[in-house]
Design a protein around this motif. Structure first.
Motif, PDB file in Angstrom:
ATOM      1  N   THR A 166      48.699  72.499  45.889  1.00  0.00           N
ATOM      2  CA  THR A 166      50.006  73.199  45.393  1.00  0.00           C
ATOM      3  C   THR A 166      51.027  72.314  46.014  1.00  0.00           C
ATOM      4  O   THR A 166      52.287  72.282  45.131  1.00  0.00           O
ATOM      5  CB  THR A 166      49.828  74.676  46.051  1.00  0.00           C
ATOM      6  OG1 THR A 166      48.620  75.182  45.416  1.00  0.00           O
ATOM      7  CG2 THR A 166      51.056  75.625  45.503  1.00  0.00           C
ATOM      8  N   SER A 167      51.166  72.207  47.319  1.00  0.00           N
ATOM      9  CA  SER A 167      52.485  71.847  47.987  1.00  0.00           C
ATOM     10  C   SER A 167      52.553  70.294  47.530  1.00  0.00           C
ATOM     11  O   SER A 167      53.797  69.592  47.196  1.00  0.00           O
ATOM     12  CB  SER A 167      52.489  71.801  49.526  1.00  0.00           C
ATOM     13  OG  SER A 167      51.114  70.914  49.984  1.00  0.00           O
ATOM     14  N   ALA A 169      51.780  69.019  44.432  1.00  0.00           N
ATOM     15  CA  ALA A 169      52.290  69.374  42.824  1.00  0.00           C
ATOM     16  C   ALA A 169      53.661  69.880  42.976  1.00  0.00           C
ATOM     17  O   ALA A 169      54.656  69.454  42.097  1.00  0.00           O
ATOM     18  CB  ALA A 169      51.393  70.353  42.261  1.00  0.00           C
ATOM     19  N   ARG A 170      53.956  70.783  43.861  1.00  0.00           N
ATOM     20  CA  ARG A 170      55.347  71.003  44.107  1.00  0.00           C
ATOM     21  C   ARG A 170      56.443  70.042  44.237  1.00  0.00           C
ATOM     22  O   ARG A 170      57.402  69.905  43.663  1.00  0.00           O
ATOM     23  CB  ARG A 170      55.644  72.228  44.956  1.00  0.00           C
ATOM     24  CG  ARG A 170      56.922  72.854  45.311  1.00  0.00           C
ATOM     25  CD  ARG A 170      57.058  73.922  46.144  1.00  0.00           C
ATOM     26  NE  ARG A 170      56.081  75.091  46.107  1.00  0.00           N
ATOM     27  CZ  ARG A 170      55.013  75.027  47.084  1.00  0.00           C
ATOM     28  NH1 ARG A 170      54.954  74.327  48.105  1.00  0.00           N
ATOM     29  NH2 ARG A 170      54.118  76.094  46.757  1.00  0.00           N
ATOM     30  N   GLU A 171      56.196  69.362  45.311  1.00  0.00           N
ATOM     31  CA  GLU A 171      56.823  68.093  45.719  1.00  0.00           C
ATOM     32  C   GLU A 171      57.046  67.105  44.505  1.00  0.00           C
ATOM     33  O   GLU A 171      58.033  66.489  44.208  1.00  0.00           O
ATOM     34  CB  GLU A 171      56.315  67.434  46.864  1.00  0.00           C
ATOM     35  CG  GLU A 171      57.072  66.081  47.403  1.00  0.00           C
ATOM     36  CD  GLU A 171      58.350  66.556  48.114  1.00  0.00           C
ATOM     37  OE1 GLU A 171      58.892  65.728  48.637  1.00  0.00           O
ATOM     38  OE2 GLU A 171      58.909  67.872  47.955  1.00  0.00           O
ATOM     39  N   ARG A 173      56.781  67.680  41.533  1.00  0.00           N
ATOM     40  CA  ARG A 173      58.044  68.280  40.296  1.00  0.00           C
ATOM     41  C   ARG A 173      59.319  68.223  40.974  1.00  0.00           C
ATOM     42  O   ARG A 173      60.099  67.757  39.900  1.00  0.00           O
ATOM     43  CB  ARG A 173      57.386  69.800  40.117  1.00  0.00           C
ATOM     44  CG  ARG A 173      56.303  69.894  39.250  1.00  0.00           C
ATOM     45  CD  ARG A 173      56.172  71.471  38.607  1.00  0.00           C
ATOM     46  NE  ARG A 173      56.260  72.387  39.752  1.00  0.00           N
ATOM     47  CZ  ARG A 173      55.044  72.716  40.275  1.00  0.00           C
ATOM     48  NH1 ARG A 173      53.914  72.214  39.957  1.00  0.00           N
ATOM     49  NH2 ARG A 173      55.246  73.703  41.184  1.00  0.00           N
ATOM     50  N   ARG A 174      59.488  68.405  42.278  1.00  0.00           N
ATOM     51  CA  ARG A 174      60.670  68.535  42.790  1.00  0.00           C
ATOM     52  C   ARG A 174      61.531  66.910  42.347  1.00  0.00           C
ATOM     53  O   ARG A 174      62.523  66.693  42.018  1.00  0.00           O
ATOM     54  CB  ARG A 174      60.742  68.883  44.020  1.00  0.00           C
ATOM     55  CG  ARG A 174      62.264  68.795  44.723  1.00  0.00           C
ATOM     56  CD  ARG A 174      61.966  69.214  46.030  1.00  0.00           C
ATOM     57  NE  ARG A 174      61.583  67.975  46.959  1.00  0.00           N
ATOM     58  CZ  ARG A 174      62.335  67.121  47.292  1.00  0.00           C
ATOM     59  NH1 ARG A 174      63.622  66.978  47.095  1.00  0.00           N
ATOM     60  NH2 ARG A 174      62.059  66.155  47.940  1.00  0.00           N
ATOM     61  N   GLY A 226      53.276  67.229  51.096  1.00  0.00           N
ATOM     62  CA  GLY A 226      51.928  67.691  50.406  1.00  0.00           C
ATOM     63  C   GLY A 226      50.937  66.380  50.577  1.00  0.00           C
ATOM     64  O   GLY A 226      49.693  66.734  50.115  1.00  0.00           O
TER      65      GLY A 226
END
Length: 317
Positions: A166-167, A169-171, A173-174, A226
């Motif tokens: 999750t972390s 994927a978040r990074e 996208r950011r 991540g």
């Protein structure tokens, strides 16, 4: 160029870890010879037992009456005996195959003999996955990898799961595809080849376990959010398939199938606990992997099969 082994003179030295006196412990991958590199330790990272506290120089015996002979009548202070644990090295060396007991080795041999010779592959796509990414992560191939290929490498369930992504994927996208892929290429390049861009560790660069730690803890300029122990081990497992097992964590958590649990149940050894001094995340990840691979020895077509055997052997307890 790799350091030459003082025993067989092959240029096949690899860094094992830091010895108790602060020098670098090396191993020849050609003949197995171990030696310590360097002269007297000068590094502040060298670990040495602290001297026992000086026997308290408190006013020795406090006799109520001024009796001069009293101090000599008192036995020498027993501070050294009381502080005996301080004589034990502050940090034990990392276990090697020499530390595995004979009984555990006999049991391992019996388990290998019972392991079916004809069996389905643990993952029929793993070999192709390895070959593809070994080329992708090569010095020539890495600059040309597509963002989608890099992202899918982390989130794919082929070979082994990277855990919770999750972390990551978040990074991703950011940062966006372009910057995220550039950042991830930097992680791969630094992990595998260091600052010098060499496929073999050199004396003037951080060894692989320490680069792993810097990336996992986010202390390197090449680190990416991540991308921690499971992803870094996954990179090593596909880029260096002859050395690294597809077992992505030291501690298996609730699943109980990390390298710590496998080492305990199959080899009867307890790995050191994680610390930020000597037994860092990178040294534990690489050291436990090398210990298991050394103990398994021959008899497996590749390390995918060896990892499947370890999981099976762990379940026999």
């Amino acid at each position: 160029m790799a350091l030459a082994c003082p025993s067989c003179e092959e240029a096949a030295a690899e860094y094992v870890g830091m010895a108790d006196d602060g020098r670098n412990e090396m191993r020849c991958t050609a003949c197995g010879h171990h030696w310590l590199l360097g002269a007297k330790p000068v590094s502040p990272r060298a670990v040495a037992p602290k001297p026992a506290p000086k026997a308290a120089r408190s006013p020795a015996p406090r006799a109520p009456a001024p009796r001069p002979p009293a101090p000599r009548a008192t036995p020498p202070p027993r501070a050294a005996a009381v502080g005996a644990p301080a004589a034990t090295p502050a940090v034990a060396r990392f276990p090697t195959l020499d530390d595995v007991g004979d009984e555990a080795l006999r049991r391992l041999a019996a388990l290998k003999a019972a392991w079916p010779r004809v069996r389905p592959r643990p993952d029929p796509y793993a070999a192709d996955f390895r070959r593809l990414h070994e080329l992708m992560f090569s010095r020539a191939g890495l600059p040309h990898t597509e963002p989608g290929q890099l992202r899918d490498f982390v989130t794919s369930d082929v070979l082994a799961l990277s855990g919770n992504t999750t972390s990551f994927a978040r990074e991703w996208r950011r940062l966006g595809d372009r910057d995220a892929s550039r950042r991830f290429r930097g992680v791969v390049e630094y992990l595998l080849r260091g600052e010098n861009g060499e496929d073999v560790d050199t004396d003037d660069d951080l060894p692989l376990p320490d680069r792993f730690t810097a990336l996992a803890e986010g202390r390197s300029e090449h680190a990416m959010g991540g991308v921690r122990e499971p992803v870094l081990t996954r990179i090593l497992a596909v880029a260096r398939p002859e050395r690294f097992l597809p077992v992505l964590t030291v501690d298996g958590g609730s699943g109980g199938e990390g390298k710590r649990e496998l080492t305990r149940s199959v080899l009867g050894l307890e790995l050191p606990t994680l610390d930020r001094g000597r037994h860092t995340v990178g040294r534990l990840a690489c050291g436990s992997n090398d210990l298991l691979v050394d103990a398994l020895g021959a008899g497996f077509p590749d390390l995918d099969d060896a990892a499947a055997f370890l999981i099976w052997a762990h379940g026999q307890n």
